[in-house]
Design a protein around this motif. Structure first.
Motif, short mmCIF file in Angstrom:
data_model
loop_
_atom_site.label_atom_id
_atom_site.label_comp_id
_atom_site.label_asym_id
_atom_site.label_seq_id
_atom_site.Cartn_x
_atom_site.Cartn_y
_atom_site.Cartn_z
N SER A 31 13.00 8.18 44.03
CA SER A 31 11.20 8.21 44.05
C SER A 31 11.14 9.57 43.63
O SER A 31 11.84 10.81 43.82
N PRO A 32 9.93 9.88 43.31
CA PRO A 32 9.34 11.16 42.87
C PRO A 32 9.58 12.37 44.17
O PRO A 32 9.41 11.60 45.24
N ALA A 33 9.31 13.31 43.85
CA ALA A 33 9.55 14.37 44.92
C ALA A 33 8.02 14.27 45.84
O ALA A 33 7.04 13.90 45.40
N LYS A 34 8.28 14.66 46.96
CA LYS A 34 6.94 14.62 47.91
C LYS A 34 6.96 15.87 48.70
O LYS A 34 7.85 16.30 49.15
N LEU A 35 5.73 16.13 49.25
CA LEU A 35 5.61 17.25 50.23
C LEU A 35 5.89 17.12 51.39
O LEU A 35 5.76 15.71 52.01
N LEU A 36 6.68 18.04 52.12
CA LEU A 36 7.09 17.72 53.30
C LEU A 36 6.46 18.80 54.38
O LEU A 36 6.32 19.98 53.63
N SER A 37 6.13 18.41 55.44
CA SER A 37 5.62 19.72 56.45
C SER A 37 6.89 20.65 56.67
O SER A 37 8.00 20.20 56.40
N GLU A 40 9.09 19.05 59.16
CA GLU A 40 10.24 18.25 58.73
C GLU A 40 11.24 18.76 57.90
O GLU A 40 12.42 18.34 57.98
N SER A 41 10.77 19.79 56.86
CA SER A 41 11.85 20.40 56.37
C SER A 41 12.93 21.33 57.26
O SER A 41 13.89 21.21 56.58
#
Length: 92
Positions: A31-37, A40-41
């Motif tokens: 799946s394409p990259a997604k932003l994480l908080s 979460e990171s």
């Protein structure tokens, strides 16, 4: 000139690219990259670090065992082998 739609322009640019180069992008398997908080990171990084350290410890133990020529056998203290030389007596 007549205005062209974005779909027509996209198709025209794609055709132009096909004429210029034979290079193609590889198919997207993930799946394409997604932003994480940030939270979460950090949690993912900590989890990955622990998994990495565990793997490094297992590898180090394996290398040490190979170097010392240690063979790991199954140990069953409550198994049949331990009962062969013992005799259980009741205290009367």
């Amino acid at each position: 000139g007549s205005p062209i739609t974005t779909e027509e322009r996209r198709l025209r640019e794609k055709k132009h690219l096909n004429d210029i180069t034979a290079a193609r992008l590889p198919p997207l398997h993930h799946s394409p990259a997604k932003l994480l908080s940030i939270e979460e990171s950090i949690a993912i990084q900590i989890q990955q670090k622990e998994a990495y350290e565990e793997m490094q410890a297992k590898l180090a133990a394996q290398k040490l065992a190979e170097r010392l020529n240690i063979k790991m056998l199954r140990f069953e203290p409550e198994g049949e082998a331990s009962m062969q030389y013992r005799e259980v007596r009741d205290e009367d």
